[in-house]
Design a protein around this motif. Structure first.
Motif, PDB file in Angstrom:
ATOM      1  N   SER A   2       0.806  -1.216   0.000  1.00  0.00           N
ATOM      2  CA  SER A   2       0.000   0.000   0.000  1.00  0.00           C
ATOM      3  C   SER A   2       0.838   1.264   0.000  1.00  0.00           C
ATOM      4  O   SER A   2       0.321   2.339  -0.220  1.00  0.00           O
ATOM      5  CB  SER A   2      -0.917  -0.007   1.236  1.00  0.00           C
ATOM      6  N   SER A   3       2.108   1.128   0.259  1.00  0.00           N
ATOM      7  CA  SER A   3       2.970   2.304   0.244  1.00  0.00           C
ATOM      8  C   SER A   3       4.331   1.901  -0.296  1.00  0.00           C
ATOM      9  O   SER A   3       4.720   0.753  -0.270  1.00  0.00           O
ATOM     10  CB  SER A   3       3.118   2.905   1.651  1.00  0.00           C
ATOM     11  N   LYS A   4       5.070   2.882  -0.724  1.00  0.00           N
ATOM     12  CA  LYS A   4       6.368   2.625  -1.357  1.00  0.00           C
ATOM     13  C   LYS A   4       7.467   3.375  -0.613  1.00  0.00           C
ATOM     14  O   LYS A   4       7.378   4.561  -0.374  1.00  0.00           O
ATOM     15  CB  LYS A   4       6.342   3.069  -2.824  1.00  0.00           C
ATOM     16  N   THR A   5       8.490   2.643  -0.222  1.00  0.00           N
ATOM     17  CA  THR A   5       9.666   3.272   0.368  1.00  0.00           C
ATOM     18  C   THR A   5      10.426   3.996  -0.728  1.00  0.00           C
ATOM     19  O   THR A   5      10.712   3.431  -1.766  1.00  0.00           O
ATOM     20  CB  THR A   5      10.572   2.205   1.015  1.00  0.00           C
ATOM     21  N   LYS A   6      10.764   5.229  -0.505  1.00  0.00           N
ATOM     22  CA  LYS A   6      11.471   6.008  -1.526  1.00  0.00           C
ATOM     23  C   LYS A   6      12.973   5.880  -1.318  1.00  0.00           C
ATOM     24  O   LYS A   6      13.489   6.175  -0.250  1.00  0.00           O
ATOM     25  CB  LYS A   6      11.060   7.484  -1.448  1.00  0.00           C
ATOM     26  N   GLN A   7      13.671   5.394  -2.346  1.00  0.00           N
ATOM     27  CA  GLN A   7      15.118   5.310  -2.284  1.00  0.00           C
ATOM     28  C   GLN A   7      15.724   6.588  -2.847  1.00  0.00           C
ATOM     29  O   GLN A   7      15.355   7.035  -3.925  1.00  0.00           O
ATOM     30  CB  GLN A   7      15.627   4.117  -3.081  1.00  0.00           C
ATOM     31  N   ALA A   8      16.642   7.191  -2.083  1.00  0.00           N
ATOM     32  CA  ALA A   8      17.296   8.404  -2.554  1.00  0.00           C
ATOM     33  C   ALA A   8      18.125   8.086  -3.783  1.00  0.00           C
ATOM     34  O   ALA A   8      18.867   7.117  -3.812  1.00  0.00           O
ATOM     35  CB  ALA A   8      18.178   8.981  -1.457  1.00  0.00           C
ATOM     36  N   ILE A 252      11.623  -8.779 -13.977  1.00  0.00           N
ATOM     37  CA  ILE A 252      13.073  -8.903 -13.909  1.00  0.00           C
ATOM     38  C   ILE A 252      13.658  -7.501 -14.067  1.00  0.00           C
ATOM     39  O   ILE A 252      13.542  -6.894 -15.134  1.00  0.00           O
ATOM     40  CB  ILE A 252      13.619  -9.816 -15.023  1.00  0.00           C
ATOM     41  N   LEU A 253      14.244  -6.962 -13.007  1.00  0.00           N
ATOM     42  CA  LEU A 253      14.932  -5.674 -13.126  1.00  0.00           C
ATOM     43  C   LEU A 253      16.361  -5.954 -13.584  1.00  0.00           C
ATOM     44  O   LEU A 253      17.056  -6.794 -13.008  1.00  0.00           O
ATOM     45  CB  LEU A 253      14.904  -4.911 -11.799  1.00  0.00           C
ATOM     46  N   ALA A 266      15.209  -3.691  -5.207  1.00  0.00           N
ATOM     47  CA  ALA A 266      14.378  -4.287  -6.256  1.00  0.00           C
ATOM     48  C   ALA A 266      13.396  -5.288  -5.657  1.00  0.00           C
ATOM     49  O   ALA A 266      12.218  -5.329  -6.030  1.00  0.00           O
ATOM     50  CB  ALA A 266      15.260  -4.964  -7.304  1.00  0.00           C
ATOM     51  N   ASN A 267      13.863  -6.073  -4.706  1.00  0.00           N
ATOM     52  CA  ASN A 267      12.982  -7.039  -4.056  1.00  0.00           C
ATOM     53  C   ASN A 267      11.935  -6.338  -3.194  1.00  0.00           C
ATOM     54  O   ASN A 267      10.784  -6.770  -3.122  1.00  0.00           O
ATOM     55  CB  ASN A 267      13.805  -8.004  -3.190  1.00  0.00           C
ATOM     56  N   ALA A 271       9.950  -6.777  -7.326  1.00  0.00           N
ATOM     57  CA  ALA A 271      10.554  -7.477  -8.465  1.00  0.00           C
ATOM     58  C   ALA A 271      10.813  -8.931  -8.084  1.00  0.00           C
ATOM     59  O   ALA A 271      11.171  -9.234  -6.948  1.00  0.00           O
ATOM     60  CB  ALA A 271      11.858  -6.804  -8.883  1.00  0.00           C
ATOM     61  N   ASN A 272      10.625  -9.822  -9.042  1.00  0.00           N
ATOM     62  CA  ASN A 272      10.915 -11.237  -8.808  1.00  0.00           C
ATOM     63  C   ASN A 272      12.413 -11.510  -8.809  1.00  0.00           C
ATOM     64  O   ASN A 272      12.906 -12.346  -8.054  1.00  0.00           O
ATOM     65  CB  ASN A 272      10.238 -12.108  -9.862  1.00  0.00           C
ATOM     66  N   GLU A 273      13.119 -10.811  -9.689  1.00  0.00           N
ATOM     67  CA  GLU A 273      14.564 -10.997  -9.794  1.00  0.00           C
ATOM     68  C   GLU A 273      15.213  -9.667 -10.159  1.00  0.00           C
ATOM     69  O   GLU A 273      14.567  -8.774 -10.701  1.00  0.00           O
ATOM     70  CB  GLU A 273      14.928 -12.029 -10.870  1.00  0.00           C
ATOM     71  N   ALA A 274      16.515  -9.588  -9.892  1.00  0.00           N
ATOM     72  CA  ALA A 274      17.312  -8.442 -10.348  1.00  0.00           C
ATOM     73  C   ALA A 274      18.626  -8.992 -10.883  1.00  0.00           C
ATOM     74  O   ALA A 274      19.326  -9.718 -10.187  1.00  0.00           O
ATOM     75  CB  ALA A 274      17.560  -7.462  -9.211  1.00  0.00           C
ATOM     76  N   LEU A 275      18.929  -8.662 -12.135  1.00  0.00           N
ATOM     77  CA  LEU A 275      20.128  -9.162 -12.796  1.00  0.00           C
ATOM     78  C   LEU A 275      21.061  -8.008 -13.137  1.00  0.00           C
ATOM     79  O   LEU A 275      20.603  -6.926 -13.501  1.00  0.00           O
ATOM     80  CB  LEU A 275      19.769  -9.896 -14.098  1.00  0.00           C
ATOM     81  N   THR A 276      22.356  -8.260 -13.033  1.00  0.00           N
ATOM     82  CA  THR A 276      23.343  -7.294 -13.489  1.00  0.00           C
ATOM     83  C   THR A 276      23.583  -7.510 -14.980  1.00  0.00           C
ATOM     84  O   THR A 276      23.811  -8.634 -15.420  1.00  0.00           O
ATOM     85  CB  THR A 276      24.662  -7.462 -12.711  1.00  0.00           C
ATOM     86  N   LYS A 277      23.508  -6.420 -15.772  1.00  0.00           N
ATOM     87  CA  LYS A 277      23.746  -6.511 -17.209  1.00  0.00           C
ATOM     88  C   LYS A 277      25.188  -6.953 -17.460  1.00  0.00           C
ATOM     89  O   LYS A 277      26.079  -6.576 -16.733  1.00  0.00           O
ATOM     90  CB  LYS A 277      23.521  -5.155 -17.882  1.00  0.00           C
TER      91      LYS A 277
END
Length: 295
Positions: A2-8, A252-253, A266-267, A271-277
């Motif tokens: 219901s709410s989103k933590t804001k990342q600087a 997938i981020l 990301a989690n 997001a289900n997953e986060a991958l490094t390009k």
């Protein structure tokens, strides 16, 4: 949710050859060093001026001004310059800049996409107005692709017939503001004859998700960059998860940031997953995990 933590979101501002300010996200940065003696690299790109020793490793250093088409820094200018050590796409790269200005906090919602008139070879992904100064956010992926064109070559990945058919049955959406990253993502799917939709920003991606949902063909797999003008990857993911009308895709981020902080956040936003390009094998395997979960 219901709410989103804001990342600087923080940006390092710096100058290349004139008074104009440029910026890159601080999550990409390992350290800022004064200019040091560099070891020459034979047969390298003209913009690669040598290697610096950083924590026991040899790190190539690119004159960023020269790489984007400006005059390179002179030997005298180099002595007063700084080297920004970055961690991008699984490699440490140093960028020589004329001078570091400051670090600021920024909201990606206020970042504007670059004018289309700049063309495909512009080395910026966005513009940000800071107290009347227009900051250009550099597309470091495009810059690296120019200096190291071999980095664009996507290695072939072997899929079984069942895996290939599984991916072909999915409705896939790719989102990235970097044209280099979009090409890498597209190439790996094109090589397997897998269809997909692609866009360059989060706002358009959200509209595509809603439209596909209305048409009864909801997106199954969403692959999104994190740092984008307008709606960034974190907020896009949150909006998708927070919309009860949307059939939730497997998210997938996909980021050039090799940062535990960015992956942890990301989690948090769903997001289900986060991958490094960029690793084609990892990407396809993540999509297959998404297919199994949605199936």
């Amino acid at each position: 949710m219901s709410s989103k933590t804001k990342q600087a979101q923080k940006l390092l501002l710096f100058r290349l050859s004139g008074a104009r300010l440029f910026g890159i996200g601080t999550l990409k940065i390992r350290e800022i060093l004064p200019f040091m003696r560099l070891s020459k690299l034979p047969h390298s790109h003209p913009a690669v001026i040598g290697t610096a020793t950083f924590r026991g490793s040899a790190v190539p250093v690119i004159d960023m001004a020269a790489a984007v088409g400006n005059p390179p820094l002179t030997a005298e200018e180099q002595q007063k310059a700084s080297i920004i050590i970055t961690d991008i796409q699984r490699q440490e790269i140093g960028f020589l800049v004329r001078g570091v200005h400051e670090i600021i906090e920024a909201d990606w919602k206020h970042v504007m996409p670059p004018p289309k008139a700049l063309g495909d070879r512009a080395f910026i992904t966005g513009l940000l107005d800071v107290d009347g100064d227009i900051i250009q956010l550099l597309d470091v992926e495009l810059l690296l692709a120019k200096v190291y064109p071999e980095s664009l070559v996507t290695r072939d990945v072997t899929l079984t017939d069942v895996e290939s058919e599984t991916l072909k049955a999915l409705n896939i959406l790719l989102v990235d503001d970097s044209q280099v990253a979009r090409k890498q993502l597209s190439d790996v799917l094109d090589s397997k004859d897998i269809s997909y939709q692609v866009t360059s920003n989060g706002d358009e991606a959200l509209q595509i998700l809603l439209k596909n949902n209305e048409l009864g063909r909801p997106i199954d797999i969403l692959v999104s960059d994190i740092e984008m003008p307008g709606l960034d990857g974190y907020e896009l993911t949150f909006n998708v998860r927070d919309n009860p009308a949307l059939k939730p895709p497997y998210v997938i981020l996909h980021t050039s940031l090799n940062s535990e902080m960015s992956l942890s956040y990301a989690n948090q936003v769903g997001a289900n997953e986060a991958l490094t390009k960029f690793d084609a094998e990892e990407l396809l395997q993540a999509m297959l995990r998404g297919a199994r979960e949605s199936g």
